[in-house]
Scaffold this motif. Structure first.
Motif, PDB file in Angstrom:
ATOM      1  N   LEU A 112      55.073  18.180  53.206  1.00 30.38           N
ATOM      2  CA  LEU A 112      55.023  19.216  54.236  1.00 30.38           C
ATOM      3  C   LEU A 112      53.834  20.144  54.025  1.00 30.38           C
ATOM      4  N   GLY A 113      53.544  20.447  52.753  1.00 32.98           N
ATOM      5  CA  GLY A 113      52.379  21.270  52.463  1.00 32.98           C
ATOM      6  C   GLY A 113      51.100  20.598  52.921  1.00 32.98           C
ATOM      7  N   SER A 114      51.006  19.294  52.727  1.00 29.84           N
ATOM      8  CA  SER A 114      49.825  18.563  53.177  1.00 29.84           C
ATOM      9  C   SER A 114      49.717  18.564  54.695  1.00 29.84           C
ATOM     10  N   LEU A 115      50.838  18.405  55.384  1.00 28.26           N
ATOM     11  CA  LEU A 115      50.804  18.448  56.852  1.00 28.26           C
ATOM     12  C   LEU A 115      50.255  19.780  57.349  1.00 28.26           C
ATOM     13  N   ARG A 117      48.480  22.101  55.516  1.00 27.25           N
ATOM     14  CA  ARG A 117      47.163  22.434  54.966  1.00 27.25           C
ATOM     15  C   ARG A 117      46.063  21.513  55.490  1.00 27.25           C
ATOM     16  N   ASP A 118      46.330  20.221  55.503  1.00 21.64           N
ATOM     17  CA  ASP A 118      45.291  19.244  55.810  1.00 21.64           C
ATOM     18  C   ASP A 118      45.215  18.878  57.291  1.00 21.64           C
ATOM     19  N   PHE A 119      46.322  19.073  58.013  1.00 24.17           N
ATOM     20  CA  PHE A 119      46.345  18.648  59.406  1.00 24.17           C
ATOM     21  C   PHE A 119      46.690  19.780  60.370  1.00 24.17           C
ATOM     22  N   GLY A 120      46.858  20.994  59.835  1.00 25.60           N
ATOM     23  CA  GLY A 120      47.097  22.152  60.691  1.00 25.60           C
ATOM     24  C   GLY A 120      48.421  22.134  61.418  1.00 25.60           C
ATOM     25  N   ALA A 121      49.437  21.482  60.859  1.00 22.98           N
ATOM     26  CA  ALA A 121      50.730  21.381  61.530  1.00 22.98           C
ATOM     27  C   ALA A 121      51.436  22.727  61.553  1.00 22.98           C
ATOM     28  N   ASP A 122      51.999  23.081  62.723  1.00 25.17           N
ATOM     29  CA  ASP A 122      52.836  24.268  62.810  1.00 25.17           C
ATOM     30  C   ASP A 122      54.284  23.863  62.546  1.00 25.17           C
ATOM     31  N   GLN A 123      55.200  24.839  62.585  1.00 22.46           N
ATOM     32  CA  GLN A 123      56.577  24.540  62.220  1.00 22.46           C
ATOM     33  C   GLN A 123      57.210  23.522  63.160  1.00 22.46           C
ATOM     34  N   ALA A 124      56.904  23.605  64.460  1.00 21.41           N
ATOM     35  CA  ALA A 124      57.468  22.640  65.409  1.00 21.41           C
ATOM     36  C   ALA A 124      57.014  21.220  65.084  1.00 21.41           C
ATOM     37  N   THR A 125      55.766  21.087  64.675  1.00 19.38           N
ATOM     38  CA  THR A 125      55.247  19.767  64.307  1.00 19.38           C
ATOM     39  C   THR A 125      55.897  19.272  63.025  1.00 19.38           C
ATOM     40  N   VAL A 126      56.064  20.172  62.063  1.00 14.25           N
ATOM     41  CA  VAL A 126      56.740  19.803  60.817  1.00 14.25           C
ATOM     42  C   VAL A 126      58.172  19.359  61.094  1.00 14.25           C
TER      43      VAL A 126
END
Length: 210
Positions: A112-115, A117-126
């Motif tokens: 989740l940290g990589s999502l 940090r590396d891909f700019g994922a917001d909470q909805a995307t996570v």
């Protein structure tokens, strides 16, 4: 015996459940994963992978929750967390692996940290990412529990499968997943959350909980 873990770690949670079911006394050494405590030099000296849980016992350190759980089953045989029949044991191990191999690793803190940090994922995307793996896994597990369960995930007593299921249900709600779609799993959870071993293992009851 010292369990190195983190209150909200699903893998630590499953080991706490098993220790409690076996009636094994242990102390806890918490490591706040959000602060990177698992990468501190003193902890890496114990567990070079820098992950939790790790179980320190008799001068040795056991890592990776599946290995720790198998060690517990072999060392403390009562009550058993695996059935006596070899095919039944394989079934329970398969139910546990469905979570431990195919669901949990894809929604742990590192991923989740990589999502984020590396891909700019917001909470909805996570949340959507977590659901992508949890939903089909729970669909399959629901069928298996309905086929093999008799109050618990397999049969009429807690098993290794329940050590995996209950933490994963807890995790699913953190990602805003509606668990009502799996009534068979929820029936097992209701029974588990009334059982002292599961109550005492709950994240909210750990000494390092927020």
């Amino acid at each position: 015996m010292v369990l190195h873990g983190y209150w909200r770690s699903g893998a630590s949670y499953r080991v706490r459940i098993a220790l409690n079911l076996k009636g094994v006394a242990y102390d806890q050494a918490p490591h706040d994963l959000r602060q990177g405590a698992q990468k501190a030099a003193d902890y890496l000296a114990l567990n070079p992978q820098g992950m939790v849980p790790a179980l320190a016992v008799d001068g040795r350190v056991l890592i990776q929750s599946p290995a720790v759980l198998e060690w517990l089953e072999e060392t403390y045989r009562d009550p058993p967390l695996l059935p006596g029949d070899p095919a039944d044991r394989a079934t329970v191990r398969g139910m546990a692996a469905l979570i431990g191999c195919d669901i949990h690793p894809l929604n742990n803190l590192r991923v989740l940290g990589s999502l984020r940090r590396d891909f700019g994922a917001d909470q909805a995307t996570v949340d959507a990412w977590a659901a992508r793996w949890i939903v089909p896994g729970f669909d399959a597990l629901e069928s298996l529990v309905l086929r093999h369960g008799a109050g618990w995930s397999f049969g009429d007593a807690p098993s290794l499968a329940d050590c995996y299921l209950i933490p994963q249900l807890y995790s699913a709600r953190r990602f805003n997943i509606d668990t009502a779609a799996w009534p068979g799993l929820l029936q097992v959870e209701t029974r588990a959350l009334a059982h002292p071993a599961f109550i005492d293992a709950h994240p909210d009851r750990q000494p390092d909980a927020d």
